[in-house]
Write a protein that holds these residues in place. Structure first.
Motif: not given
Length: 414
Positions: A84, A97, A100, A208
């Motif tokens: 992500g 975004n 994930h 992320v």
């Protein structure tokens, strides 16, 4: 004494880092042996693998594919896939975004990309060159590069002279090859510096990559692999873009002062920053060679272009340079010609426009994200919301970032 035709090399690559090494290995795979002149020494395998590098490179899926193509990928001691990306502005109302969070380390094929320490990447490339190349020279200093009749002559510090039909300059931002070929560069000085170090946070990164735009510039938290399995998931490499005077001030802080500042400025996005390695500072300047090629000479990677680290794409566009150049050269070889002027012009045509557009885009985004002018702030927030709300726009961004589309019509297509 003049050299006969058999003494003239097909190609000499000056620079044995990631981009130069990848180029040599791609050519070797296509049946062309390059002479590689590397200023670096043979790396110590055990030492390189056992010491964590505080910096990481964000490798796109295209770069990963190319490294797999030349069988370098499996030599990497460690890497950290990320699933992500989160980007937002401290004083804005929107964020983007991609992908994930993931509590488990994903397979790299299922990730957006992966973070790799440059030292480990250089080691893997070097190990493969030592296996595959017939003429790979380390700790070499090039003292002069001059154009002869139908060849380039490369003078080395030990008195050796090499003659070659093609010189590839892969020798970095301060390229000696570029200078010797009298190719001018355009420089954009951002009056900024980047601070880089590794940090440990109290909350895991969940695979992320995060970037927050502050008034002073972007601050990125990039997941990195840990040497200690018990701390896996809690270490990140940061790249903090700052005005020069701020960078000087922050580098001079004590570790305790710096971690407190970083916790506050990052809005506690991963809790407290509890540990930081020594900080490195580097100036930020965009560079663009006015030409990528001359007759019998080509520039690739940082020798041709240096962009703002904002999107972490510098290393990836350099690897795409290598792929496109090798593709057109090996196409030539099939036709019984080598490094024809039109072939090199084709490489420049396919890469220079895209790279220049990327450089200017990063400069524009960096300016927009730090500007406090109301029209700019409104446009920025509106743009973030639009991208976040429209899947097609997000997919287009990801397609551009992964680089696979650029390989589509080459021998390296996925």
């Amino acid at each position: 004494m003049s050299l006969n035709q058999s003494d003239i090399l097909d190609v000499v690559i000056v620079g044995g880092g990631l981009v130069g090494g990848l180029t040599a290995l791609l050519l070797a795979q296509g049946g062309v042996q390059a002479t590689v002149l590397d200023a670096a020494p043979i790396l110590d395998t055990d030492k390189t693998k056992s010491v964590a590098n505080p910096r990481v490179l964000a490798l796109s899926q295209a770069t990963i594919h190319l490294l797999k193509t030349v069988n370098v990928w499996d030599k990497l001691a460690r890497q950290q896939p990320y699933t992500g990306m989160q980007v937002w502005n401290k004083n804005g109302y929107g964020e983007i975004n991609f992908g994930h969070e993931s509590s488990k380390t994903p397979a790299v094929e299922n990730a957006l990309g992966t973070m790799v320490e440059p030292s480990l990447l250089n080691l893997a490339i070097q190990e493969k060159m030592l296996e595959q190349l017939q003429d790979y020279r380390t700790q070499v200093k090039v003292t002069r590069v001059e154009q002869g009749v139908g060849v380039w002559i490369i003078h080395l510090a030990d008195g050796t002279q090499l003659k070659t039909k093609l010189v590839i300059g892969a020798d970095g931002a301060n390229s000696f090859v570029r200078e010797q070929a009298f190719i001018d560069i355009d420089i954009l000085d951002y009056k900024q510096a980047g601070i880089s170090c590794a940090i440990k946070t109290t909350q895991p990164h969940q695979h992320v990559a995060r970037q927050i735009f502050l008034e002073t510039g972007p601050l990125a938290f990039l997941p990195m692999a840990s040497l200690n399995p018990e701390q896996e998931g809690y270490w990140q490499s940061i790249v903090w873009t700052l005005p020069d005077d701020y960078a000087d001030e922050y580098v001079a802080l004590s570790d305790a002062e710096f971690t407190q500042l970083l916790t506050r400025e990052s809005h506690h996005m991963l809790g407290e920053v509890v540990e930081a390695t020594p900080r490195a500072k580097f100036p930020l300047k965009a560079r663009a060679a006015q030409q990528y090629v001359r007759n019998g000479l080509a520039l690739i990677g940082d020798a041709a272009h240096v962009i703002h680290p904002l999107a972490g794409q510098g290393v990836n566009i350099g690897c795409l340079d290598a792929a496109i150049l090798c593709d057109v050269l090996l196409h030539d070889k099939k036709r019984g010609v080598w490094a024809h002027e039109q072939t090199l012009q084709c490489y420049e045509h396919r890469r220079k426009g895209q790279n220049d557009a990327m450089m200017h885009s990063m400069s524009l985004i960096g300016w927009m994200e730090t500007s406090q002018l109301f029209p700019v702030v409104w446009t920025r927030n509106f743009g973030l919301k639009q991208v976040e709300q429209h899947t097609a726009l997000k997919d287009a961004f990801l397609s551009q970032a992964n680089g696979l589309q650029i390989l589509k019509d080459t021998r390296y297509a996925v």
